[in-house]
Structure formats: structure tokens, C-alpha cells
Design a protein around this motif. Structure first.
Motif, PDB file in Angstrom:
ATOM      1  N   THR A  78       4.888  -6.007  -7.008  1.00  0.00           N
ATOM      2  CA  THR A  78       3.854  -5.244  -6.304  1.00  0.00           C
ATOM      3  C   THR A  78       2.778  -6.179  -5.774  1.00  0.00           C
ATOM      4  N   VAL A  81       4.007  -7.814  -2.634  1.00  0.00           N
ATOM      5  CA  VAL A  81       3.950  -6.899  -1.484  1.00  0.00           C
ATOM      6  C   VAL A  81       2.524  -6.873  -0.932  1.00  0.00           C
ATOM      7  N   GLN A  84       1.522 -10.146   0.820  1.00  0.00           N
ATOM      8  CA  GLN A  84       2.081 -10.301   2.163  1.00  0.00           C
ATOM      9  C   GLN A  84       1.439  -9.349   3.162  1.00  0.00           C
ATOM     10  N   ILE A  85       1.032  -8.189   2.726  1.00  0.00           N
ATOM     11  CA  ILE A  85       0.287  -7.296   3.623  1.00  0.00           C
ATOM     12  C   ILE A  85      -1.020  -7.980   4.035  1.00  0.00           C
ATOM     13  N   ILE A  88      -0.199 -10.830   6.484  1.00  0.00           N
ATOM     14  CA  ILE A  88       0.040 -10.320   7.838  1.00  0.00           C
ATOM     15  C   ILE A  88      -1.293 -10.031   8.528  1.00  0.00           C
ATOM     16  N   ASN A 102       6.510 -13.285   6.970  1.00  0.00           N
ATOM     17  CA  ASN A 102       5.712 -12.400   6.117  1.00  0.00           C
ATOM     18  C   ASN A 102       6.350 -11.023   5.989  1.00  0.00           C
ATOM     19  N   ALA A 103       6.869 -10.503   7.088  1.00  0.00           N
ATOM     20  CA  ALA A 103       7.541  -9.201   7.046  1.00  0.00           C
ATOM     21  C   ALA A 103       8.783  -9.274   6.170  1.00  0.00           C
ATOM     22  N   THR A 106       7.696  -9.400   2.575  1.00  0.00           N
ATOM     23  CA  THR A 106       7.236  -8.070   2.154  1.00  0.00           C
ATOM     24  C   THR A 106       8.433  -7.198   1.786  1.00  0.00           C
ATOM     25  N   ALA A 110       9.480  -5.826  -1.903  1.00  0.00           N
ATOM     26  CA  ALA A 110       9.664  -4.380  -2.114  1.00  0.00           C
ATOM     27  C   ALA A 110      11.019  -4.094  -2.755  1.00  0.00           C
TER      28      ALA A 110
END
Length: 119
Positions: A78, A81, A84-85, A88, A102-103, A106, A110
Motif C-alpha cells: 500500500t 502504491v 508512486q501516486i 506521478i 511510475n504507472a 503503481t 497494487a
């Protein structure tokens, strides 16, 4: 599910252990060719970020491996995630549209989170 978790978590942990170690030990000039955003962040914050990445990588592997505090694995996933958000957002605010890595990270984090809840 076990093999899938270890594959995904292992690759994610290797990536973050490597990237975190670079952020902890290398100078800003050494990091700049790989990470153009380092000039927008204070060096102590960069070191903390690297330390968090190393701890997160450890959290993906050691708790399920030892059976001690297994809830730390989904917490680490978590955290990645969320990390990385934030990454971004940093890239986009700096007018850097190169967020494919990064995507992908992520999404991988996840998947690791989903798999960790099924161990």
C-alpha cells in the motif's frame, strides 16, 4: 498465489532496494542523469525517500518469509502504491510527462497488495 506473490513482491523489492540504496548513497549529481527531478527536492528528503524505499522492500519480503507480523506486507505494498501516486504528481507538476515507469510500478504494487491479502 504463493508463487505469484513471491515473483511480484521479489521483483518489486529488488527494484526498490536498488533505487532506495542509490538515493541514500549517491550525490545529487550522480542521480541527476537517472532522476531529473532530484533538483526539486532537498537532499535530506531524498535520503529519507531512499530509506523508506529500502524499508518498504524489506516489508514486502521479511514478514511473509518469517511469519512475524505478516500484515506488514500489504502495508508495504500500500505504501508503494501511495509513493508512486506521489511520484506521478511530482513528475506532472514538474512538467515531466515520462510517467510510464511510475504507472507500471503503481500497478505492480497494487498486484502485490492484492496477492499479499491472499497469502
Amino acid at each position: 498465489m504463493n508463487i505469484a506473490y513471491w515473483t511480484v513482491a521479489g521483483l518489486l523489492a529488488l527494484f526498490y532496494a536498488y533505487a532506495g540504496t542509490l538515493k541514500v548513497i549517491r550525490s545529487r549529481d550522480q542521480l541527476r542523469p537517472m532522476m531529473t527531478w532530484v533538483d526539486h527536492m532537498p537532499l535530506p528528503a531524498l535520503r529519507v525517500l531512499g530509506t523508506v524505499e529500502i524499508l518498504g522492500a524489506t516489508g514486502l519480503i521479511l514478514p511473509p518469509l518469517t511469519g512475524l507480523a505478516p500484515a506488514l506486507a500489504p502495508a508495504a505494498a500500500t505504501g508503494f502504491v501511495l509513493l508512486q501516486i506521489g511520484a506521478i504528481a511530482v513528475h506532472l507538476l514538474g512538467h515531466d510527462r515520462r510517467i510510464a515507469l511510475n504507472a507500471g510500478l503503481t500497478l505492480t504494487a497494487a498486484v502485490a497488495l492484492w496477492l499479499a491479502t491472499r497469502l
